[in-house]
Design an enzyme around this catalytic site. Structure first.
Site, mmCIF file in Angstrom:
data_model
loop_
_atom_site.group_PDB
_atom_site.id
_atom_site.type_symbol
_atom_site.label_atom_id
_atom_site.label_comp_id
_atom_site.label_asym_id
_atom_site.label_seq_id
_atom_site.Cartn_x
_atom_site.Cartn_y
_atom_site.Cartn_z
ATOM 1 N N TYR A 1 20.674 10.288 54.838
ATOM 2 C CA TYR A 1 20.369 9.705 54.393
ATOM 3 C C TYR A 1 20.607 7.953 54.896
ATOM 4 C CZ TYR A 1 18.892 13.649 51.290
ATOM 5 O OH TYR A 1 18.811 15.210 51.212
ATOM 6 N N HIS B 1 51.324 6.016 48.588
ATOM 7 C CA HIS B 1 50.604 4.633 47.805
ATOM 8 C C HIS B 1 49.939 4.143 48.844
ATOM 9 C CE1 HIS B 1 50.553 1.256 47.240
ATOM 10 N NE2 HIS B 1 51.026 0.598 45.422
ATOM 11 N N ASP B 2 48.121 4.429 48.907
ATOM 12 C CA ASP B 2 47.546 3.568 50.279
ATOM 13 C C ASP B 2 47.886 2.961 50.675
ATOM 14 O OD1 ASP B 2 47.187 2.568 48.068
ATOM 15 O OD2 ASP B 2 44.493 2.890 48.525
ATOM 16 N N THR C 1 49.580 -8.469 46.365
ATOM 17 C CA THR C 1 49.644 -7.733 45.725
ATOM 18 C C THR C 1 49.096 -6.405 45.974
ATOM 19 O OG1 THR C 1 48.403 -7.913 44.350
ATOM 20 C CG2 THR C 1 50.922 -8.450 43.514
ATOM 21 N N SER C 2 49.013 -5.299 45.812
ATOM 22 C CA SER C 2 47.822 -4.348 46.807
ATOM 23 C C SER C 2 46.214 -5.128 45.894
ATOM 24 C CB SER C 2 47.955 -3.375 46.063
ATOM 25 O OG SER C 2 48.556 -2.239 46.264
ATOM 26 N N HIS D 1 -1.660 5.432 31.052
ATOM 27 C CA HIS D 1 -0.059 5.992 31.315
ATOM 28 C C HIS D 1 -0.058 6.037 32.712
ATOM 29 C CE1 HIS D 1 -0.450 6.925 27.295
ATOM 30 N NE2 HIS D 1 -1.253 7.132 27.012
ATOM 31 N N SER E 1 5.229 22.653 53.016
ATOM 32 C CA SER E 1 5.712 23.642 53.167
ATOM 33 C C SER E 1 6.304 25.103 54.031
ATOM 34 C CB SER E 1 4.766 23.834 52.124
ATOM 35 O OG SER E 1 5.849 25.420 51.210
ATOM 36 N N ARG F 1 43.799 -5.609 32.047
ATOM 37 C CA ARG F 1 43.496 -4.912 33.382
ATOM 38 C C ARG F 1 44.484 -3.004 33.707
ATOM 39 N NH1 ARG F 1 43.293 -4.839 39.896
ATOM 40 N NH2 ARG F 1 43.425 -2.764 39.956
ATOM 41 N N SER G 1 40.801 2.820 40.523
ATOM 42 C CA SER G 1 40.503 2.823 42.230
ATOM 43 C C SER G 1 39.980 4.227 42.275
ATOM 44 C CB SER G 1 42.397 2.447 42.345
ATOM 45 O OG SER G 1 43.015 4.165 42.240
#
Length: 389
Positions: free
Chosen positions: A21, A86-87, A111-112, A159, A194, A234, A239
């Site tokens: 898509y 740890h990525d 930091t990460s 409607h 169809s 946090r 993640s």
């Protein structure tokens, strides 16, 4: 990525958003290559800033990092993440492997969240830069359609109404009107509606928009639920959720806008069908005007109301029980009581007399509200929409 799956393989699950898509440009913004290349760019910017502030970082180290921004060994990164769980550190090691002189200063003082959050912000900004012109083109195409059809009287359904910017509701309306054969979305020469019924012309584009719009609206719950369970400043349980919902939200929105632009560029209206439906319903709709005209000609409102009530019930019986056409006007013409206004019936039944200031309101709305909104996007208005599948 740590799972080591081949995301291009037909033997593993692939998100239909990416494989069927969404546009290639939106898929690229959320790709691994773009994400981790941005991590490396952020590490380079960090090193340059630290060097400027006086930290012992050499020009040679900076140049080595610059030369290897695109040299990403994804296989090594996957193996490192599987080992380290740890990525960020997996990619620190992978970047350091191809930048041995700079390895000791990569991610220095960070930091990460430095790479993770800033990359998300960059991706979201760039994704919005892709979405906004597409939204502008959709609004522009719908505005052109509204301007072109502003003087065409159609039956209104209390409607069936929708607000102008409510994209999934617009597609619902298109589906309903397609069922009434008053309008259709684009239907290609070799398109099959169809597998069972060859005559069908299903509005698959509008159906796709409605289906994906429901998915997009449910994705709102992901960040809301995540925000509701954060501890103190946090926590880090956001993640995995963010990896899924942010990408899916933008890919889904991208697909909806691409599809709706394609629909709005090829909408087909059938005025004769609309006219036939109006002829069937207009006699009933005009009864109040007929009563007003009779009163002006000296008649009693109550007597006229009763006459029309009886004739309307007879005409409705012909339509409902016999499958015939609405013959209310013929009955009024044959009734001597209404002779004072027989000569006025054509005017009283003019469909345009029932639309009021609708066409002028459309023009004013477009000129005052829509066109000024689209002005910043004039340079991209000519781009046509292409569907992936």
């Amino acid at each position: 990525m740590a799972a080591g799956g081949d995301h291009g393989s037909l033997d593993t699950y692939r998100s239909p958003l990416a494989s069927r898509y969404a546009s290639p440009e939106m898929c690229f913004v959320f790709s691994d290559r773009y994400k981790f290349r941005t991590w490396r760019q952020l590490w380079l910017w960090l090193a340059e800033a630290e060097q400027t502030l006086g930290l012992p970082i050499t020009d040679e180290q900076i140049q080595e990092m610059k030369s290897n921004l695109d040299n990403i060994d994804f296989k090594m990164a996957a193996e490192e993440e599987k080992r380290l769980r740890h990525d960020v550190m997996a990619h620190v090691h992978t970047f350091g492997h191809c930048c041995p002189k700079a390895a000791g200063i990569i991610h220095l003082g960070a930091t990460s969240c430095y790479v993770g959050d800033n990359t998300d912000l960059i991706i979201l900004r760039n994704a919005l830069d892709l979405l906004l012109p597409k939204l502008a083109r959709v609004i522009s195409r719908l505005a052109d359609f509204a301007k072109e059809q502003a003087n065409l009287p159609t039956l209104g359904f209390t409607h069936f109404q929708c607000l102008f910017p409510c994209l999934p509701q617009i597609c619902t309306d298109i589906r309903l009107l397609a069922n009434l054969k008053e309008m259709e979305e684009p239907f290609e020469k070799q398109q099959i509606g169809s597998s069972a019924m060859p005559y069908k012309r299903n509005p698959m584009r509008s159906e796709r928009c409605c289906s994906l719009a429901r998915h997009l609206m449910t994705l709102v719950m992901d960040p809301l639920q995540t925000a509701s369970v954060q501890w103190f400043e946090r926590t880090l349980d956001d993640s995995a959720n963010r990896r899924i919902c942010l990408a899916e939200a933008f890919l889904t929105a991208d697909t909806i806008l691409n599809t709706l632009q394609n629909v709005s560029e090829g909408l087909v209206v059938y005025p004769k069908v609309i006219e036939r439906r109006i002829r069937q319903e207009l006699p009933f709709m005009a009864t109040e005007n007929i009563i007003m005209a009779m009163v002006k000609a000296g008649g009693s409102r109550q007597d006229c109301h009763e006459k029309i009530r009886v004739l309307s019930q007879q005409a409705a019986a012909v339509v409902k029980q016999e499958g015939g056409d609405n013959d209310l006007i013929a009955r009024i013409q044959a009734d001597a009581y209404f002779s004072p206004i027989h000569s006025q019936l054509d005017r009283l039944l003019d469909p345009s007399s029932f639309t009021g200031r609708a066409s002028q309101q459309v023009q004013r709305f477009l000129e005052e509200e829509v066109y000024p909104l689209l002005k910043p996007y004039e340079s991209v208005m000519k781009v046509k929409a292409e569907l992936c599948l």
